[in-house]
Write a protein that holds these residues in place. Structure first.
Motif, mmCIF file in Angstrom:
data_model
loop_
_atom_site.group_PDB
_atom_site.id
_atom_site.type_symbol
_atom_site.label_atom_id
_atom_site.label_comp_id
_atom_site.label_asym_id
_atom_site.label_seq_id
_atom_site.Cartn_x
_atom_site.Cartn_y
_atom_site.Cartn_z
ATOM 1 N N CYS A 158 -29.707 -35.681 -20.241
ATOM 2 C CA CYS A 158 -29.626 -34.249 -20.535
ATOM 3 C C CYS A 158 -28.259 -33.833 -21.062
ATOM 4 N N ARG A 159 -27.240 -34.630 -20.802
ATOM 5 C CA ARG A 159 -25.883 -34.231 -21.166
ATOM 6 C C ARG A 159 -25.729 -34.164 -22.685
ATOM 7 N N GLU A 172 -28.731 -38.291 -16.845
ATOM 8 C CA GLU A 172 -27.668 -38.481 -17.831
ATOM 9 C C GLU A 172 -28.139 -38.123 -19.238
ATOM 10 N N PRO A 206 -22.863 -31.440 -13.691
ATOM 11 C CA PRO A 206 -24.169 -31.845 -14.227
ATOM 12 C C PRO A 206 -24.859 -32.951 -13.435
ATOM 13 N N ALA A 245 -21.218 -29.076 -19.738
ATOM 14 C CA ALA A 245 -21.366 -30.487 -20.129
ATOM 15 C C ALA A 245 -22.768 -30.803 -20.627
ATOM 16 N N LEU A 246 -23.732 -29.914 -20.352
ATOM 17 C CA LEU A 246 -25.111 -30.153 -20.777
ATOM 18 C C LEU A 246 -25.369 -29.662 -22.194
#
Length: 285
Positions: free
Chosen positions: A122-123, A120, A115, A191-192
């Motif tokens: 967006c995670r 960050e 990612p 992870a998103l």
């Protein structure tokens, strides 16, 4: 065992050019592999609500992001080639001038590094990862004729560029390398996703060196290896339906190759749909 939803999406009633006319910049048609806008719109409407975040890790000319914007969603995209990243941003700007209530942003980066290329923030916030793996030059491209008695019909817009000094585009790699790279992309995209979010991948079989490559099967294997669970498998038609019969939308070269195969006694058929493969985080997280 999860019960998979099965349905048919009537997304091929209009040809690709008709679906994009006026909604995308004309130079968008030069991209070698484009998701049909109707498929993107159907997936976004099915798996998200207005205001939610959609991500396309291989966004090309931005079809997923543009359709998300027109449906009141917000999109983030990653595109490997600078040319297409700039065009995706331009298509998003065009959507804004046409009254789209959503918006989007594109980063020029390698999706295999996800990612990391995205902010960050967006995670864990993406409701839908929507993309399609590349098929390579055997499927992509347009026919150009120089005219009677002026030479052979030639193929254009069928290859991706390779950036000097960088890893080449996945479309130029072998099926095994494509599978490995796409698994990395889905692992990073995982992870998103927010809890309950989906990753939706469209794919269809294609031929490489004369051999049929089961790309949908590869995508399922890649998704499971990335820690995702297959929950839906639908059919999105890339053919039209008229009077109860399928109307093929295959390219000139696809149809030409099918005719040659039939003439040689090889029973090949023109593919009229994309598999729509929807995943969630394993365990329903």
């Amino acid at each position: 065992m999860t019960e998979h939803l099965s349905s048919v999406w009537l997304t091929g009633q209009q040809q690709s050019a008709a679906q994009r006319r006026g909604r995308y910049l004309p130079e968008s048609m030069a991209h070698p592999g484009k998701m049909l806008p109707a498929i993107a719109a159907r997936a976004i409407s099915t798996y998200t609500e207005p205001g939610e975040l959609v991500c396309d890790p291989m966004c090309g000319i931005g079809t997923s992001l543009v359709e998300a914007a027109h449906l009141g969603r917000y999109g983030v995209g990653v595109e490997f080639e600078q040319r297409w990243a700039e065009l995706a941003a331009a298509n998003l700007a065009l959507a804004g001038t046409q009254g789209a209530s959503g918006s989007g942003q594109v980063w020029c980066a390698d999706a295999r590094d996800l990612p990391a290329p995205l902010p960050e923030s967006c995670r864990g916030e993406v409701s839908l990862v929507l993309t399609s793996p590349p098929y390579g030059p055997s499927t992509h491209g347009h026919a150009r004729s120089p005219g009677p008695r002026r030479g052979k019909v030639r193929k254009v817009n069928n290859r991706y560029a390779t950036t000097p000094g960088q890893r080449s585009n996945l479309a130029d790699r072998s099926p095994d390398e494509l599978a490995e790279g796409f698994t990395r992309i889905l692992t990073g995209a995982r992870a998103l996703l927010r809890p309950g979010g989906h990753a939706v991948i469209t794919a269809r079989p294609y031929r490489h060196g004369g051999e049929l490559v089961d790309l949908p099967g590869m995508v399922i294997t890649a998704g499971q290896a990335a820690g995702l669970e297959l929950v839906d498998r639908c059919v999105a038609l890339i053919a039209g339906i008229r009077g109860g019969r399928l109307v093929p939308r295959g390219s000139f070269f696809q149809q030409h190759n099918i005719r040659l195969a039939h003439a040689a006694g090889d029973p090949q058929w023109l593919i009229g749909h994309e598999d729509v493969l929807a995943f969630r985080l394993s365990g329903g997280a």
